[in-house]
Scaffold this motif. Structure first.
Motif, PDB file in Angstrom:
ATOM      1  N   TYR A  50       0.812  -1.223   0.000  1.00  0.00           N
ATOM      2  CA  TYR A  50       0.000   0.000   0.000  1.00  0.00           C
ATOM      3  C   TYR A  50       0.845   1.273   0.000  1.00  0.00           C
ATOM      4  O   TYR A  50       0.278   2.371   0.000  1.00  0.00           O
ATOM      5  CB  TYR A  50      -0.934   0.003   1.221  1.00  0.00           C
ATOM      6  CG  TYR A  50      -1.929  -1.131   1.211  1.00  0.00           C
ATOM      7  CD1 TYR A  50      -2.993  -1.139   0.318  1.00  0.00           C
ATOM      8  CD2 TYR A  50      -1.801  -2.208   2.085  1.00  0.00           C
ATOM      9  CE1 TYR A  50      -3.904  -2.188   0.299  1.00  0.00           C
ATOM     10  CE2 TYR A  50      -2.712  -3.249   2.082  1.00  0.00           C
ATOM     11  CZ  TYR A  50      -3.760  -3.238   1.179  1.00  0.00           C
ATOM     12  OH  TYR A  50      -4.660  -4.278   1.167  1.00  0.00           O
ATOM     13  N   ARG A  99       2.321   2.464  -2.372  1.00  0.00           N
ATOM     14  CA  ARG A  99       2.061   3.152  -3.640  1.00  0.00           C
ATOM     15  C   ARG A  99       0.846   4.078  -3.572  1.00  0.00           C
ATOM     16  O   ARG A  99       0.633   4.878  -4.476  1.00  0.00           O
ATOM     17  CB  ARG A  99       1.855   2.121  -4.749  1.00  0.00           C
ATOM     18  CG  ARG A  99       3.156   1.472  -5.213  1.00  0.00           C
ATOM     19  CD  ARG A  99       2.913   0.284  -6.104  1.00  0.00           C
ATOM     20  NE  ARG A  99       2.696  -0.939  -5.316  1.00  0.00           N
ATOM     21  CZ  ARG A  99       2.483  -2.127  -5.861  1.00  0.00           C
ATOM     22  NH1 ARG A  99       2.416  -2.256  -7.159  1.00  0.00           N
ATOM     23  NH2 ARG A  99       2.309  -3.183  -5.095  1.00  0.00           N
ATOM     24  N   GLU A 125       0.462   6.430  -1.480  1.00  0.00           N
ATOM     25  CA  GLU A 125       0.835   7.559  -0.621  1.00  0.00           C
ATOM     26  C   GLU A 125       0.187   8.871  -1.068  1.00  0.00           C
ATOM     27  O   GLU A 125      -0.358   9.612  -0.257  1.00  0.00           O
ATOM     28  CB  GLU A 125       2.363   7.710  -0.609  1.00  0.00           C
ATOM     29  CG  GLU A 125       2.817   8.879   0.249  1.00  0.00           C
ATOM     30  CD  GLU A 125       4.338   8.961   0.359  1.00  0.00           C
ATOM     31  OE1 GLU A 125       4.840  10.012   0.762  1.00  0.00           O
ATOM     32  OE2 GLU A 125       5.008   7.968   0.025  1.00  0.00           O
ATOM     33  N   SER A 140      -2.073  -5.946  -5.280  1.00  0.00           N
ATOM     34  CA  SER A 140      -1.040  -5.244  -6.053  1.00  0.00           C
ATOM     35  C   SER A 140      -1.641  -4.575  -7.288  1.00  0.00           C
ATOM     36  O   SER A 140      -1.301  -3.433  -7.624  1.00  0.00           O
ATOM     37  CB  SER A 140       0.054  -6.240  -6.456  1.00  0.00           C
ATOM     38  OG  SER A 140       1.090  -5.585  -7.133  1.00  0.00           O
ATOM     39  N   CYS A 152      -3.591  -1.448  -6.247  1.00  0.00           N
ATOM     40  CA  CYS A 152      -2.689  -0.348  -5.880  1.00  0.00           C
ATOM     41  C   CYS A 152      -2.022   0.250  -7.108  1.00  0.00           C
ATOM     42  O   CYS A 152      -1.839   1.476  -7.200  1.00  0.00           O
ATOM     43  CB  CYS A 152      -1.639  -0.839  -4.884  1.00  0.00           C
ATOM     44  SG  CYS A 152      -2.330  -1.318  -3.286  1.00  0.00           S
ATOM     45  N   ASP A 153      -1.634  -0.598  -8.075  1.00  0.00           N
ATOM     46  CA  ASP A 153      -1.002  -0.091  -9.297  1.00  0.00           C
ATOM     47  C   ASP A 153      -1.967   0.790 -10.081  1.00  0.00           C
ATOM     48  O   ASP A 153      -1.585   1.845 -10.615  1.00  0.00           O
ATOM     49  CB  ASP A 153      -0.542  -1.266 -10.173  1.00  0.00           C
ATOM     50  CG  ASP A 153       0.727  -1.911  -9.638  1.00  0.00           C
ATOM     51  OD1 ASP A 153       1.444  -1.238  -8.870  1.00  0.00           O
ATOM     52  OD2 ASP A 153       0.991  -3.086  -9.974  1.00  0.00           O
ATOM     53  N   ASN A 178      -2.135   4.088  -8.324  1.00  0.00           N
ATOM     54  CA  ASN A 178      -0.857   4.803  -8.391  1.00  0.00           C
ATOM     55  C   ASN A 178      -0.622   5.443  -9.755  1.00  0.00           C
ATOM     56  O   ASN A 178       0.024   6.485  -9.866  1.00  0.00           O
ATOM     57  CB  ASN A 178       0.279   3.834  -8.050  1.00  0.00           C
ATOM     58  CG  ASN A 178       1.623   4.521  -7.962  1.00  0.00           C
ATOM     59  OD1 ASN A 178       1.724   5.652  -7.476  1.00  0.00           O
ATOM     60  ND2 ASN A 178       2.657   3.862  -8.457  1.00  0.00           N
ATOM     61  N   GLU A 179      -1.138   4.836 -10.822  1.00  0.00           N
ATOM     62  CA  GLU A 179      -0.927   5.356 -12.179  1.00  0.00           C
ATOM     63  C   GLU A 179      -1.720   6.635 -12.442  1.00  0.00           C
ATOM     64  O   GLU A 179      -1.464   7.337 -13.408  1.00  0.00           O
ATOM     65  CB  GLU A 179      -1.318   4.291 -13.208  1.00  0.00           C
ATOM     66  CG  GLU A 179      -0.337   3.122 -13.271  1.00  0.00           C
ATOM     67  CD  GLU A 179      -0.900   1.938 -14.025  1.00  0.00           C
ATOM     68  OE1 GLU A 179      -2.047   2.055 -14.543  1.00  0.00           O
ATOM     69  OE2 GLU A 179      -0.217   0.894 -14.102  1.00  0.00           O
TER      70      GLU A 179
END
Length: 585
Positions: free
Chosen positions: A292, A294, A296, A477, A480-481, A484-485
């Motif tokens: 996690y 990512r 932030e 994952s 989260c990805d 994050n993108e």
């Protein structure tokens, strides 16, 4: 014309002229026509500035009045009309293009269907009936409800049968069914039946996707929805963290705690926008929440100077929790100023632009604090951690700060009375001892679960058996990805800085602050080889706080060892070494 104008002017001029005459020692003849004309001319020239000044005074008064409340009220009304004409504040405007994670990141369920066939169900009914009849307990009705891992058999005993008699037959029924272990609920709350939970021989996995796709989750209007899994009747089980308001999760190693926390986080990520929710993730194990990190710039909150958003150092945990206490107090100050009782009312008032941002008001996101291994924190940081956690648990629900504590050691020195009193929401995964079950949910039952996500969910006394939804590491994952993108905030949500007071800097006092009795007490301790706070109290007739402070100062100087509970401390030096320490300091 002169005579016509004379009666108009003299009333003013005459009165004024008398004054002039008296001031000028009767040098002007009031009877003379020429003198009167001169007087009128003179006085009119004298009076004209008076009237001009009066007009100027009016202008100045108007300028003064413009700043007075009457005019300010008009401006305020105008400003209020302008604000009323504005659209409501949109907290999601900063990240207006944010897209919630796709359901495709979660694997579809691979279950074949019902895990218990009709034949097995009928056989179990007959065995239960025969076992009870064998012990002289006739029953009038038995029904079965099939769940993903457990089947509930509801029986209605015949008239005059005592419930306690059936409860005592738990092991006998388990023997006749050849089951892993059964659990008897006598009676089932809200029903006139007795429940016997029997584990299925082929337990099914409840996928996270089946929960997120369900209409129950999609149509929920909870503030902080937690989709936990499915009940015995195969219905989606959800709970609102805001209503709890804090949650305690406990269970033995490998029984599903971390998966349960991931399911809670995932269900919140699928429902709440980054502007509405922030996480404070505390992970003493260092590996559970690393995925996690990512999030932030979207979902995490941290102290301004911290590099890592996932907190793993126990000493930094103390600073973060104290910072959350400051945030809590700041939020309460905003609610007090706005005359609101909770965060929901406050945010609603702010969205409709009834609160002025220039006065410090802002949209307040929910903050969810998750601690993955609470027992480890208690061992490393002790009461320094317990105090801010207790403060947050007692007060923070109204300002939108909620806490989830997980531990694999549900003993009373970890889950203390203060913690239990403020955590009415409890999740118990399987434990191996009945005393642990009683510590978590105040009753036995968690020791009879079958593991692998099988859990008991207790909230305000109501107990539900739930099969926790399973979410795997690749699925977390991928979620989260995808977040994050996307475009996020410039940094994580900043918590206020916490400045420790002089008394909070640590137990060990500095050398300059030594007690006047320090030298004498140190010699006594070394001579008698007994480092006891109570002995100092009796010998010098001082209070416990002062004696404890002297003992801490001796520990800082290296004269005695650390505290060992109720036992005396260890004396580390001999008399000669002590004298050298006292001389040097």
């Amino acid at each position: 014309s002169q005579s016509d104008s004379a009666p108009e002017v003299p009333t003013v001029v005459g009165e004024f002229n008398e004054t002039v005459v008296m001031d000028d020692d009767n040098t002007v003849d009031e009877a003379g026509q020429s003198d009167t004309e001169n007087t009128v001319k003179t006085e009119s020239s004298t009076l004209s500035p008076l009237f001009v000044n009066k007009n100027e005074d009016e202008e100045e008064d108007k300028e003064e009045y413009a700043d007075m409340p009457l005019f300010a009220t008009d401006k305020t009304v105008k400003a209020q009309r302008e604000v009323a004409d504005m659209a409501p504040f949109d907290p999601r405007a900063d990240l207006s293009h944010y897209k919630f994670p796709s359901i495709e990141f979660l694997r579809p369920s691979s279950n074949s269907g019902v895990s218990v066939d009709a034949q097995e169900m009928e056989e179990n009914k007959i065995r239960i009936t025969d076992t009870l009849n064998h012990y002289g307990i006739p029953i009038s009705k038995i029904e079965a409800t099939v769940g993903p891992t457990v089947t509930l058999y509801e029986i209605i005993p015949a008239e005059g049968v005592r419930i306690a008699k059936i409860k005592r037959l738990e092991d006998d029924i388990a023997l006749s069914l050849a089951a892993l272990g059964i659990r008897i609920i006598a009676p089932i709350p809200g029903k006139g039946t007795i429940g016997i939970e029997v584990p299925n021989k082929d337990p099914q996995i409840v996928s996270m996707r089946s929960i997120i796709e369900s209409p129950t989750f999609a149509n929920s209007h909870m503030d902080l929805p937690m989709a936990m899994g499915r009940t015995i009747s195969n219905e989606v089980f959800m709970a609102d963290l805001c209503k709890m308001p804090h949650l305690l999760v406990a269970g033995a190693t490998g029984m599903g705690k971390s998966v349960g926390l991931n399911a809670i986080i995932a269900s919140l990520l699928y429902k709440k926008h980054p502007a509405e929710l922030k996480f404070v993730l505390i992970d003493p194990k260092m590996v559970e929440f690393s995925l996690y990190a990512r999030l932030e710039r979207h979902y995490l909150a941290k102290l301004p100077e911290e590099e890592e958003a996932i907190i793993t150092d126990p000493m930094k945990v103390v600073a973060t929790l104290n910072s959350l206490c400051v945030e809590m107090d700041n939020r309460y100050a905003l609610l007090k100023e706005a005359s609101m009782r909770n965060i929901k009312e406050y945010n609603d008032k702010f969205i409709h632009r009834h609160l002025n941002p220039e006065k410090g008001h802002r949209f307040l996101p929910y903050i969810v604090v998750i601690v993955d291994e609470f027992a480890d924190l208690i061992m490393t940081a002790g009461k320094e951690v317990e105090t801010p956690i207790a403060r947050i648990a007692q007060k923070a629900r109204a300002v939108g700060i909620h806490m989830i504590l997980a531990t694999q050691r549900p003993s009373t020195n970890v889950i203390t009375g203060v913690i239990k009193a403020n955590f009415p929401g409890r999740i118990a995964f399987r434990v191996f001892q009945m005393v642990d079950s009683r510590t978590i949910i105040d009753r036995p039952g968690a020791n009879q679960l079958i593991g692998r996500g099988d859990m008991l969910f207790s909230n305000n006394g109501k107990l539900d058996r739930v099969q926790c939804a399973f979410i795997d590491t690749p699925e977390v994952s991928a979620i989260c990805d995808s977040i994050n993108e996307q475009v996020g905030y410039p940094s994580a949500y900043e918590l206020p800085e916490y400045v420790a007071e002089a008394g909070d800097a640590g137990k060990l006092a500095s050398v300059g602050d030594r007690d006047p009795l320090f030298d004498e007490c140190a010699r006594l301790v070394v001579t008698t080889d007994t480092a006891s706070t109570s002995s100092l109290q009796r010998r010098y007739s001082i209070g416990y706080n002062r004696a404890g402070k002297i003992m801490d100062q001796m520990e800082a100087a290296g004269i005695v060892g650390p505290s060992q509970g109720g036992k005396p401390r260890q004396v580390l030096v001999d008399p000669m070494t002590l004298e050298r320490i006292l001389e040097n300091n």
